[in-house]
Design a protein around this motif. Structure first.
Motif, PDB file in Angstrom:
ATOM      1  N   GLY A 537       0.814  -1.199   0.000  1.00  0.00           N
ATOM      2  CA  GLY A 537       0.000   0.000   0.000  1.00  0.00           C
ATOM      3  C   GLY A 537       0.851   1.253   0.000  1.00  0.00           C
ATOM      4  N   PRO A 538       0.223   2.428   0.180  1.00  0.00           N
ATOM      5  CA  PRO A 538       0.951   3.704   0.143  1.00  0.00           C
ATOM      6  C   PRO A 538       1.952   3.811   1.286  1.00  0.00           C
ATOM      7  CG  PRO A 538      -1.297   4.022   0.959  1.00  0.00           C
ATOM      8  CD  PRO A 538      -1.219   2.611   0.460  1.00  0.00           C
ATOM      9  N   SER A 613       1.040  11.341  10.201  1.00  0.00           N
ATOM     10  CA  SER A 613       0.552  11.174   8.821  1.00  0.00           C
ATOM     11  C   SER A 613       0.409   9.703   8.436  1.00  0.00           C
ATOM     12  CB  SER A 613       1.507  11.865   7.848  1.00  0.00           C
ATOM     13  OG  SER A 613       2.810  11.296   7.957  1.00  0.00           O
ATOM     14  N   ILE A 614       1.015   8.820   9.212  1.00  0.00           N
ATOM     15  CA  ILE A 614       0.991   7.392   8.888  1.00  0.00           C
ATOM     16  C   ILE A 614       0.714   6.603  10.168  1.00  0.00           C
ATOM     17  CG2 ILE A 614       2.355   5.419   8.062  1.00  0.00           C
ATOM     18  CD1 ILE A 614       3.978   7.375   6.383  1.00  0.00           C
ATOM     19  N   TYR A 615      -0.163   5.618  10.050  1.00  0.00           N
ATOM     20  CA  TYR A 615      -0.486   4.728  11.163  1.00  0.00           C
ATOM     21  C   TYR A 615      -0.319   3.285  10.694  1.00  0.00           C
ATOM     22  CZ  TYR A 615      -2.569   8.865  13.309  1.00  0.00           C
ATOM     23  OH  TYR A 615      -2.765  10.112  13.846  1.00  0.00           O
ATOM     24  N   ASP A 616       0.296   2.485  11.514  1.00  0.00           N
ATOM     25  CA  ASP A 616       0.499   1.085  11.118  1.00  0.00           C
ATOM     26  C   ASP A 616       0.287   0.158  12.309  1.00  0.00           C
ATOM     27  OD1 ASP A 616       2.797   1.587  12.583  1.00  0.00           O
ATOM     28  OD2 ASP A 616       4.114   0.509  11.224  1.00  0.00           O
ATOM     29  N   LYS A 640      -8.150  -3.056  18.625  1.00  0.00           N
ATOM     30  CA  LYS A 640      -8.300  -1.963  17.666  1.00  0.00           C
ATOM     31  C   LYS A 640      -7.369  -2.144  16.467  1.00  0.00           C
ATOM     32  CE  LYS A 640      -8.614   3.084  17.456  1.00  0.00           C
ATOM     33  NZ  LYS A 640     -10.022   3.033  17.009  1.00  0.00           N
ATOM     34  N   LEU A 641      -6.110  -2.456  16.728  1.00  0.00           N
ATOM     35  CA  LEU A 641      -5.161  -2.577  15.623  1.00  0.00           C
ATOM     36  C   LEU A 641      -5.480  -3.776  14.732  1.00  0.00           C
ATOM     37  CD1 LEU A 641      -2.594  -4.865  15.833  1.00  0.00           C
ATOM     38  CD2 LEU A 641      -2.145  -3.522  17.880  1.00  0.00           C
ATOM     39  N   LEU A 642      -6.066  -4.830  15.315  1.00  0.00           N
ATOM     40  CA  LEU A 642      -6.416  -5.998  14.513  1.00  0.00           C
ATOM     41  C   LEU A 642      -7.620  -5.744  13.620  1.00  0.00           C
ATOM     42  CD1 LEU A 642      -5.878  -9.027  16.919  1.00  0.00           C
ATOM     43  CD2 LEU A 642      -4.990  -8.813  14.594  1.00  0.00           C
ATOM     44  N   LYS A 645      -8.618  -1.737   9.303  1.00  0.00           N
ATOM     45  CA  LYS A 645      -8.043  -2.095   8.008  1.00  0.00           C
ATOM     46  C   LYS A 645      -7.316  -0.932   7.347  1.00  0.00           C
ATOM     47  CE  LYS A 645      -9.750  -6.168   8.501  1.00  0.00           C
ATOM     48  NZ  LYS A 645      -8.855  -7.243   8.952  1.00  0.00           N
ATOM     49  N   GLU A 646      -7.471   0.277   7.904  1.00  0.00           N
ATOM     50  CA  GLU A 646      -6.791   1.440   7.345  1.00  0.00           C
ATOM     51  C   GLU A 646      -5.321   1.486   7.737  1.00  0.00           C
ATOM     52  OE1 GLU A 646      -8.281   3.564   5.193  1.00  0.00           O
ATOM     53  OE2 GLU A 646      -9.932   2.129   5.333  1.00  0.00           O
ATOM     54  N   LEU A 647      -4.968   0.751   8.766  1.00  0.00           N
ATOM     55  CA  LEU A 647      -3.575   0.724   9.196  1.00  0.00           C
ATOM     56  C   LEU A 647      -2.730  -0.044   8.188  1.00  0.00           C
ATOM     57  CD1 LEU A 647      -3.992  -0.173  12.986  1.00  0.00           C
ATOM     58  CD2 LEU A 647      -3.770   2.100  11.966  1.00  0.00           C
TER      59      LEU A 647
END
Length: 799
Positions: A537-538, A613-616, A640-642, A645-647
């Protein structure tokens, strides 16, 4: 189930009893100080290039009951035969300053009277495997026992004769230059393949009656040692067992351009004169080894043997590996030209990995007969006997593909993958070492890997990203993981002497990494790449999430915290409280900065860098593992992290740390969700594990990649809950968590013997049938209660 366990172990031991053994494993008995032989080569060799030298030594033996012991090594690689029988190949992979030699007792191959030792030495040339250091195409044989002195190499005065094999040329794998590509996807670091013109081949050169009158005497290249070191290679005894050489039957043709059906390779196959035939073999599972083709007649026929882990459909899409329709094979190949004689034999000079093998044959004026085609499986001979079975078939199949992957990739070092690179990477090895220990109960390969990485250190404390290596790969994150590997090893073994031997190295690595930190207590850019994971992804950053050279990366900063915490524990165990407290304090400072600068109170997530600006997933996983977020909030963060899907997603590699986070917060109900990507592999009928997630931007490449095998480790360590709490399973703790499973059974090998278990969850009850050896003691835990384990086979019922 137990009957299966016993059979499995018996077969493994029977095979080992028949195999040639390394005399310096597990204890060194024949050190390099008594090596008096010299390195030799062919007099017409002027320098390294792709070439093969054949060596022969004919000698007489009167008493075949006496041991005949030799040391042997070569550059790049050798194959040894005695009286036409294959003995072994080597040497064990290492570097110039720690060049390995094998030590063998050859007496069981000898007969009274004349005998022949024949050795093929292969130099793979300028495009040789990136893990293979080299100086010169050369051989060293040292006679240890008196009757073996006749086999010592020295030069023209010794008993050896040699010839350059003019039939061989290396086929370079084209992956980055103009022209037709040999493989799909980028980077290839494995060896070239073989072109062999049998018209120029000296057949039967390994046999006693071969006429070597025209062969030349060896030429001295360099002394085995000199001045307390070496002018060429600094020799060390092999510290791992020899590799296997086990026959495997290959499977039948599944597709052919010929209208005539054939049961090849179970039966011989004839290819008519003046014809072109292409046919495909499907082994159903990925395999590795040295496939041997025996063929007859067919003067000047061209035979190409192509190998691949998978087939490719349109746009290089793989899909269901069992669906062969409209798919083609693209992969490396060997190319042989027939000389028209009967029973010619081709064996590749390096290991091949394959599920699919495709033959492309073009005959001339004479028909060609394919007599036989079989494989010699090669891997470590340390038995891999772990077993796992549950009430969920998907879990069972995931275990199978993880086990097969790690088994294939545990050779005389840990392979990162079996097809494209075959190098020993630090980040990959951390995971593979844990899985391999679960499969075998053996730590020899892990100790070897940690030591080899230590040898790779540069003046700044960086550990090379992969080692042995003839290039320079530096990923500062992998330097940290080397320290984490030592912590893993100590947690299991409590081996104080082992960690003390690396005390200065750990300090050097950490002080070197500390130079990367800035005034924000986050990492700066460096001239090297902070590899984290193969993001898709980006902003994927080519493996670095920030896509800005890693500047102010929260995930890299937190991995430094993770390593500092490990180092603090190690130094406390070594009695160095000052350093331990210093590392713990530094970890706290960085954690505090990451929380203050990167935690988003609205999203309730850590951003990957302060500009938010970025979350993973990766940063948030490591925040849990390092307690950068309060323990009371960790499960909420994990959920939450699981589900977000935007992460940027953690792929197969980094999900090892995701499973660790699930274990840390004790959320077994989340295990299946974290394991979802492996379910897709099972749905696509894969038999080994992928390197990375597939995407339109970057197709998945390697299909035998051990860094993707972590579920198998956690099946034992977390779902079955079997853990060592003292001295490598001298004392154990069994605390099943099950997750979505209801029954778990299996065999876990340990250094103290095999643990056989059957666990069943029924409502609030636990039914456990557990067999432990006499050398193991421990306790079983369930819902707040515990019982002492009793040796032998026992049944436990707990509420």
């Amino acid at each position: 189930m137990q009957k299966l366990f016993v059979t499995y172990i018996f077969l493994a031991i029977s095979f080992l009893a028949l195999a040639q053994t390394e005399l310096n494993y597990p204890d060194e008995l024949y050190g390099p100080e008594k090596i008096t032989a010299s390195w030799v080569s062919h007099p017409d060799i002027n320098g390294p290039s792709d070439q093969v030298i054949l060596f022969r030594n004919t000698f007489e033996i009167n008493d075949i009951s006496e041991d005949l012991i030799v040391n042997i090594s070569a550059d790049n690689h050798y194959f040894m035969y005695i009286n036409g029988i294959f003995v072994t190949h080597g040497p064990q992979l290492s570097d110039i300053k720690h060049w390995k030699y094998e030590t063998l007792n050859l007496k069981n191959y000898l007969k009274k009277g004349k005998n022949i030792v024949a050795i093929k030495v292969v130099d793979f040339g300028k495009r040789r495997f990136l893990g293979m250091q080299s100086i010169y195409t050369s051989l060293l044989v040292n006679g240890v026992t008196e009757n073996a002195k006749v086999l010592s190499t020295s030069g023209k005065s010794d008993h050896w004769k040699c010839s350059i094999d003019k039939s061989y040329k290396a086929i370079e794998i084209n992956w980055r230059t103009e022209g037709e590509k040999s493989i799909v996807g980028g980077f290839y670091a494995n060896n070239p393949t073989d072109f062999v013109d049998m018209n120029k081949f000296e057949s039967s050169w390994q046999l006693l009656d071969f006429d070597d009158t025209d062969w030349q005497h060896n030429q001295f290249f360099e002394s085995g040692s000199s001045m307390g070191g070496s002018i060429a290679y600094l020799l060390e005894a092999r510290n791992l067992p020899l590799l296997s050489w086990e026959k495997e039957q290959l499977k039948n043709i599944v597709r052919s351009t010929s209208s005539k059906t054939s049961n090849f390779p179970k039966e011989k196959m004839q290819i008519p004169s003046n014809s072109k035939v292409t046919f495909l073999l499907d082994q159903k599972v990925v395999m590795n080894g040295f496939p041997e083709l025996v063929f007859s007649k067919g003067k000047d026929a061209s035979i190409k043997i192509k190998y691949a882990e998978n087939l490719f459909g349109p746009n290089n899409k793989k899909g269901d590996r069992d669906n062969l329709e409209n798919k083609t094979l693209l992969g490396y190949y060997d190319h042989i030209i027939s000389n028209g004689e009967a029973f010619q034999k081709f064996l590749p000079n390096w290991m091949r990995t394959f599920r699919f093998i495709e033959f492309e044959i073009e005959t001339k004026e004479e028909a060609l007969t394919l007599n036989s085609f079989m494989n010699y499986k090669t891997r470590t001979t340390i038995p891999s006997i772990a077993q796992f079975y549950s009430d969920n078939e998907v879990y069972n199949r995931i275990f199978e593909i993880c086990k097969r992957t790690v088994d294939i990739c545990t050779q005389d070092y840990y392979l990162s993958d079996a097809y494209y690179e075959t190098m020993q990477y630090v980040g990959d090895t951390k995971i593979q070492a844990l899985v391999w220990h679960a499969m075998s109960g053996n730590l020899a390969h892990t100790k070897n890997a940690i030591r080899q990485f230590h040898h790779s250190r540069d003046s700044e404390g960086n550990i090379l990203g992969a080692y042995p290596l003839r290039s320079t790969f530096i990923y500062p994150t992998y330097s940290l993981i080397w320290v984490d590997m030592i912590a893993d090893y100590y947690k299991l073994t409590e081996d104080d002497d082992f960690i003390r031997s690396y005390k200065n190295g750990i300090a050097h690595t950490i002080s070197g990494f500390e130079k990367n930190m800035n005034d924000l207590n986050l990492v700066n850019k460096t001239k090297y790449r902070y590899f984290v994971d193969w993001y898709i992804g980006p902003n994927n950053g080519g493996g670095t999430a920030t896509n800005n050279g890693g500047e102010n990366s929260a995930i890299v900063s937190l991995h430094y915290v993770y390593t500092l915490m490990n180092a603090s524990k190690l130094y406390a165990k070594m009695g160095d409280e000052m350093a331990s407290q210093q590392y713990a304090k530094r970890a706290m400072e960085i954690k505090k900065s990451v929380y203050e600068l990167c935690f988003d109170s609205e999203k309730k997530l850590f951003a990957e860098r302060p500009d938010k600006s970025i979350y993973d997933q990766h940063t948030n996983i490591m925040a849990i593992l390092t307690d950068a977020v309060d323990e009371s909030l960790q499960k909420e963060l994990l959920i939450k992290l699981l589900n977000d899907k935007e992460l940027l997603q953690a792929t197969y590699y980094y999900r090892y740390y995701l499973f660790e986070a699930i274990k840390k917060v004790n959320a077994p109900e989340l295990f299946t969700l974290a394991q979802k990507p492996w379910e897709e592999m099972i749905a696509n009928h894969m038999t080994t594990t992928l390197e990375r997630f597939d995407s339109k931007e970057k197709r998945a490449r390697s299909e035998v990649h051990p860094w993707s095998t972590s579920p198998a480790y956690f099946y034992f360590d977390y779902l079955a809950g079997i853990q060592s709490v003292k001295n490598n399973f001298e004392e154990i703790r069994i605390a099943p968590s099950f997750g979505e499973l209801k029954t778990i059974e299996g065999l876990l090998p340990t250094a103290k013997g095999n643990i056989i278990f059957k666990l069943k969850k029924s409502g609030s009850k636990l039914f456990a049938e557990i067999t432990i050896p006499d050398l193991i003691k421990g306790e079983i835990f369930w819902r707040g209660s515990k019982l002492s384990l009793i040796t032998g086979k026992q049944v436990y019922v707990m509420k």
